[in-house]
Design an enzyme around this catalytic site. Structure first.
Site, PDB file in Angstrom:
ATOM      1  N   PRO A   2       0.839  -1.204   0.000  1.00 34.65           N
ATOM      2  CA  PRO A   2       0.000   0.000   0.000  1.00 34.65           C
ATOM      3  C   PRO A   2       0.872   1.252   0.000  1.00 34.65           C
ATOM      4  CG  PRO A   2      -0.661  -1.545   1.708  1.00 34.65           C
ATOM      5  CD  PRO A   2       0.648  -2.014   1.185  1.00 34.65           C
ATOM      6  N   GLU A   3       0.634   2.134  -0.949  1.00 37.77           N
ATOM      7  CA  GLU A   3       1.306   3.426  -1.008  1.00 37.77           C
ATOM      8  C   GLU A   3       0.228   4.502  -0.849  1.00 37.77           C
ATOM      9  OE1 GLU A   3       3.845   3.645  -4.472  1.00 37.77           O
ATOM     10  OE2 GLU A   3       4.076   1.479  -4.525  1.00 37.77           O
TER      11      GLU A   3
END
Length: 278
Positions: A2-3
Site C-alpha cells: 500500500p502506497e
DNA sequence: AAAGCACCCTGTACGC
DNA sequence: TGCGTACAGGGTGCTT
C-alpha cells in the site's frame, strides 16, 4: 504494498464507516503488531474512545479520537484494515480486532506481520519526520526544485525516502519516472528545469489517477479496500512488474534493475541514463 | 549526504 | 512429490 493512493482509499472508506463510532473491545492476537504503548495498555486505553474522523499522512492512516489521542496504522507490505459486520468469520492473519458500538468490527489483518498500530497522544511524534505531501498545496514545483538541488543521490532512491517526500512507494515511483522519461539512476541534482517540471507533474498525476481508480491491487491480492474490494489501477501500470513486456510508448522491452536493493523497472529507450536533449 | 546491509516476516517460485 | 533456498518489499537502525 500500500502506497499513498491505497492508504488514501482505505482512509476514505474508514472515515465513512468509523466516524462517530465508539470502541467497545480490543483483541490483540499478535503483540508485535502494536508499536506503542505496550499491548495491554494499548487495549485498555482504546476501549471507550470515540472516533471523530480518519485521515491519511504519507502512508500512515490516522484515526483521530475524541480524547485527542490518535490511533496510527502503517500497513507496510501486507496489512489490511477491514470493517466487517458482526459474525463475519475471522479469516487468516488477523492480528488485531476492534469491536465497535454498532456491532461492526475493525480487523487488522497482516500476513507478513510488518504493519504497526500506534496509539499516541501526540501524532506529531510519529509523523513529524515525514516530507511534504505530494498532493498538498504547499508542495509546489519551486519547492520541489529547491529540494532536488541539494541532493546528489539517485532520483529513484530519493523519491522513496519518506523524509524527502511522503507517500510514494516502489510502484508509483517507477511509474512517475517512466512518465517523466527520467532514468532511475540519474542524480537528483542533475535534472534539468524541464525534467523537474515533468517529474513534479507526473508524480501528482499518477497519484491522482491511482486514487481515482481505488489504488492498485496486484495479482497477489495484497491490497484490499476497507470494504474488501480490489483497486483497479493495476490495469494502468506501464512499467511496474512488467519486465520483458513492451513499452507502451516505444515498444522496447521493459528492463528490470536493482536500485538500493529494490526492483526497478524502466524503459531503456524512453528513459536515457545520460540524455543529450532534455 | 549517500549507500549498503541486516532485520523484521511469510508465501511463492525455483532448482535439484 | 518434496525439500531447501532465494526473493519480494517499507521502514528502521547501524556501519562504511
Amino acid at each position: 504494498m500500500p502506497e499513498l493512493p491505497e492508504v488514501e482509499t482505505v482512509a476514505r472508506g474508514l472515515d465513512e464507516s468509523l466516524s462517530g463510532r465508539t470502541i467497545t473491545d480490543v483483541d490483540v492476537y499478535w503483540e508485535r503488531s502494536i508499536g506503542a504503548p505496550n499491548p495491554a495498555t494499548f487495549a485498555d486505553r482504546l476501549v471507550g474512545q470515540t472516533i471523530t474522523d480518519v485521515r491519511r499522512r504519507g502512508k500512515w492512516i490516522v484515526i483521530k479520537l475524541e480524547s485527542g489521542d490518535a490511533l496510527l496504522v502503517h500497513l507496510r507490505m501486507t496489512g489490511q484494515l477491514l470493517v466487517e459486520a458482526a459474525g463475519t468469520s475471522d479469516g487468516d492473519y488477523t492480528r488485531v480486532a476492534v469491536r465497535l458500538d454498532n456491532g461492526n468490527r475493525l480487523r487488522f489483518s497482516d500476513m507478513r506481520k510488518f504493519g504497526r498500530l500506534v496509539l499516541t497522544e501526540d501524532a506529531g511524534e510519529v509523523l513529524g519526520d515525514l516530507g511534504p505531501e505530494p498532493l498538498g498545496e504547499d508542495f509546489t514545483v519551486e519547492r520541489f526544485r529547491r529540494m532536488l538541488a541539494q541532493r546528489r543521490g539517485r532520483i529513484k532512491s530519493l523519491l522513496l525516502n519518506q523524509r524527502f517526500l511522503a507517500g510514494l512507494g516502489n510502484i508509483y515511483v517507477n511509474e512517475a519516472l517512466w512518465q517523466a522519461r527520467i532514468h532511475p539512476l540519474r542524480a537528483a541534482n542533475s535534472l534539468s528545469s524541464v525534467e523537474v517540471e515533468r517529474l513534479y507533474g507526473t508524480i501528482r498525476s499518477v497519484l491522482r489517477a491511482a486514487i481515482e481508480a481505488g489504488g492498485t491491487t496486484l495479482d497477489n491480492g495484497n491490497f484490499k479496500k476497507a470494504d474488501g474490494e480490489s483497486g483497479a489501477f493495476v490495469s494502468q501500470l506501464q512499467v511496474y512488474d512488467r519486465e520483458g513486456e513492451l513499452c507502451d510508448c516505444c515498444e522496447a522491452p521493459i528492463e528490470r534493475i536493482t536500485v538500493g536493493q529494490r526492483g526497478t523497472y524502466f524503459c531503456p529507450c524512453c528513459q536515457e541514463a545520460e540524455p543529450r536533449d532534455r
